[in-house]
Design a protein around this motif. Structure first.
Motif, PDB file in Angstrom:
ATOM      1  N   ILE A   7       1.006  -1.188   0.012  1.00  0.00           N
ATOM      2  CA  ILE A   7       0.015  -0.049   0.003  1.00  0.00           C
ATOM      3  C   ILE A   7       0.786   1.464   0.142  1.00  0.00           C
ATOM      4  N   LEU A   8       1.889   1.187   0.697  1.00  0.00           N
ATOM      5  CA  LEU A   8       2.692   2.349   0.868  1.00  0.00           C
ATOM      6  C   LEU A   8       3.696   2.700  -0.573  1.00  0.00           C
ATOM      7  N   GLY A   9       3.927   1.682  -1.000  1.00  0.00           N
ATOM      8  CA  GLY A   9       4.635   1.414  -2.327  1.00  0.00           C
ATOM      9  C   GLY A   9       3.562   2.140  -3.495  1.00  0.00           C
ATOM     10  N   ILE A  10       2.353   1.575  -3.442  1.00  0.00           N
ATOM     11  CA  ILE A  10       1.280   2.202  -4.355  1.00  0.00           C
ATOM     12  C   ILE A  10       1.252   3.703  -4.297  1.00  0.00           C
ATOM     13  N   ILE A  11       0.967   4.149  -2.631  1.00  0.00           N
ATOM     14  CA  ILE A  11       0.633   5.468  -2.486  1.00  0.00           C
ATOM     15  C   ILE A  11       2.003   6.420  -3.098  1.00  0.00           C
ATOM     16  N   SER A  12       3.251   5.836  -2.716  1.00  0.00           N
ATOM     17  CA  SER A  12       4.515   6.705  -3.040  1.00  0.00           C
ATOM     18  C   SER A  12       4.661   6.546  -4.692  1.00  0.00           C
ATOM     19  N   ALA A  13       4.279   5.717  -5.402  1.00  0.00           N
ATOM     20  CA  ALA A  13       4.198   5.672  -6.722  1.00  0.00           C
ATOM     21  C   ALA A  13       3.325   6.540  -7.421  1.00  0.00           C
ATOM     22  N   LEU A  14       2.162   6.691  -6.729  1.00  0.00           N
ATOM     23  CA  LEU A  14       1.130   7.614  -7.247  1.00  0.00           C
ATOM     24  C   LEU A  14       1.572   9.279  -7.031  1.00  0.00           C
ATOM     25  N   VAL A  16       4.818  10.190  -6.764  1.00  0.00           N
ATOM     26  CA  VAL A  16       5.700  10.499  -7.998  1.00  0.00           C
ATOM     27  C   VAL A  16       5.355  10.840  -9.113  1.00  0.00           C
ATOM     28  N   LEU A  17       4.294   9.785  -9.736  1.00  0.00           N
ATOM     29  CA  LEU A  17       3.811  10.090 -10.790  1.00  0.00           C
ATOM     30  C   LEU A  17       3.006  11.370 -11.034  1.00  0.00           C
ATOM     31  N   LEU A  18       2.362  11.767  -9.996  1.00  0.00           N
ATOM     32  CA  LEU A  18       1.604  13.209  -9.942  1.00  0.00           C
ATOM     33  C   LEU A  18       2.692  14.420 -10.006  1.00  0.00           C
ATOM     34  N   LEU A  19       3.825  14.097  -9.369  1.00  0.00           N
ATOM     35  CA  LEU A  19       4.863  14.922  -9.462  1.00  0.00           C
ATOM     36  C   LEU A  19       5.563  14.942 -10.788  1.00  0.00           C
ATOM     37  N   ILE A  20       5.649  14.047 -11.434  1.00  0.00           N
ATOM     38  CA  ILE A  20       6.118  13.993 -12.870  1.00  0.00           C
ATOM     39  C   ILE A  20       5.359  14.594 -13.759  1.00  0.00           C
ATOM     40  N   ILE A  21       3.810  14.313 -13.642  1.00  0.00           N
ATOM     41  CA  ILE A  21       2.730  14.780 -14.441  1.00  0.00           C
ATOM     42  C   ILE A  21       3.042  16.729 -14.287  1.00  0.00           C
ATOM     43  N   ALA A  22       3.128  16.947 -13.186  1.00  0.00           N
ATOM     44  CA  ALA A  22       2.991  18.352 -12.797  1.00  0.00           C
ATOM     45  C   ALA A  22       4.153  18.997 -13.623  1.00  0.00           C
ATOM     46  N   LEU A  23       5.083  18.491 -13.986  1.00  0.00           N
ATOM     47  CA  LEU A  23       6.161  18.990 -14.818  1.00  0.00           C
ATOM     48  C   LEU A  23       5.767  19.501 -16.145  1.00  0.00           C
ATOM     49  N   PHE A  24       4.721  18.942 -16.726  1.00  0.00           N
ATOM     50  CA  PHE A  24       4.319  19.121 -17.991  1.00  0.00           C
ATOM     51  C   PHE A  24       3.086  19.844 -18.038  1.00  0.00           C
ATOM     52  N   ILE A  25       2.239  20.195 -16.872  1.00  0.00           N
ATOM     53  CA  ILE A  25       1.168  20.795 -16.795  1.00  0.00           C
ATOM     54  C   ILE A  25       1.428  22.352 -16.828  1.00  0.00           C
ATOM     55  N   LYS A  26       0.625  23.042 -17.535  1.00  0.00           N
ATOM     56  CA  LYS A  26       0.721  24.498 -17.370  1.00  0.00           C
ATOM     57  C   LYS A  26       0.680  25.097 -16.170  1.00  0.00           C
TER      58      LYS A  26
END
Length: 179
Positions: A7-14, A16-26
């Motif tokens: 569960i902690l691994g899934i939350i951490s992955a989510l 990190v994914l959100l932070l990566i996506i934010a790099l490409f959002i206006k």
């Protein structure tokens, strides 16, 4: 224990994914609304240039009659500052400063939101003459959400959230001026 690690691994992955996506959002947003008012443009401009008049038409100013307000400088001139503090979470706490005035055309204001969220934006109101004694009034807000907070723009429709309040304020302005 293994389930907790999964569960902690899934939350951490989510996250990190959100932070990566934010790099490409206006990071910037612009919301603007316009209304037509049956009054000469100079009369409309002479009314909106005074920030204290927003008490008569701004949705945000009207949402808390007990809002504490303070003023600094001369209203209707560059450098005038209006500060507010409200227990209402939508109104929050902040200040608005007149940054520039192009007489008869446009007033630019800086916004500093303190509560419920820290932030800065720029607001403007512009008036254009139309035929006869009719004017076009425009109210807009231009803001920026820095990384990683810009990820919130995935979930917040600023056009809808702020647009309805800007339009309601302009409708109130029209009503006040056309009396």
């Amino acid at each position: 224990m293994n389930i907790l690690l999964i569960i902690l691994g899934i939350i951490s992955a989510l996250v990190v994914l959100l932070l990566i996506i934010a790099l490409f959002i206006k990071q910037e947003y612009t919301v603007e609304r316009t209304i037509y008012i049956d009054r000469p443009f100079q009369q409309v401009f002479d009314y909106i240039r005074y920030v204290k008049n927003q008490d008569q038409y701004s949705v945000w100013n009207k949402m808390d009659p007990a809002m504490k307000k303070t003023y600094s400088g001369t209203d209707g001139t560059v450098g005038f500052v209006y500060s507010w503090d409200s227990a209402n979470k939508r109104a929050g706490k902040g200040e608005q400063e007149i940054k520039a005035i192009k007489d008869g055309e446009r007033i630019d204001m800086g916004l500093h939101f303190i509560r419920p969220f820290e932030g800065r934006a720029n607001s403007y109101m512009a008036v254009n003459p139309l035929s006869g004694a009719q004017s076009k009034a425009t109210w807009g807000i231009v803001g920026k959400m820095n990384y990683p907070m810009n990820a919130m723009l995935l979930f917040m429709n600023m056009e809808h959230i702020m647009g309805k309040d800007l339009l309601a304020g302009l409708e109130n302005l029209k009503e006040v001026l056309e009396k």
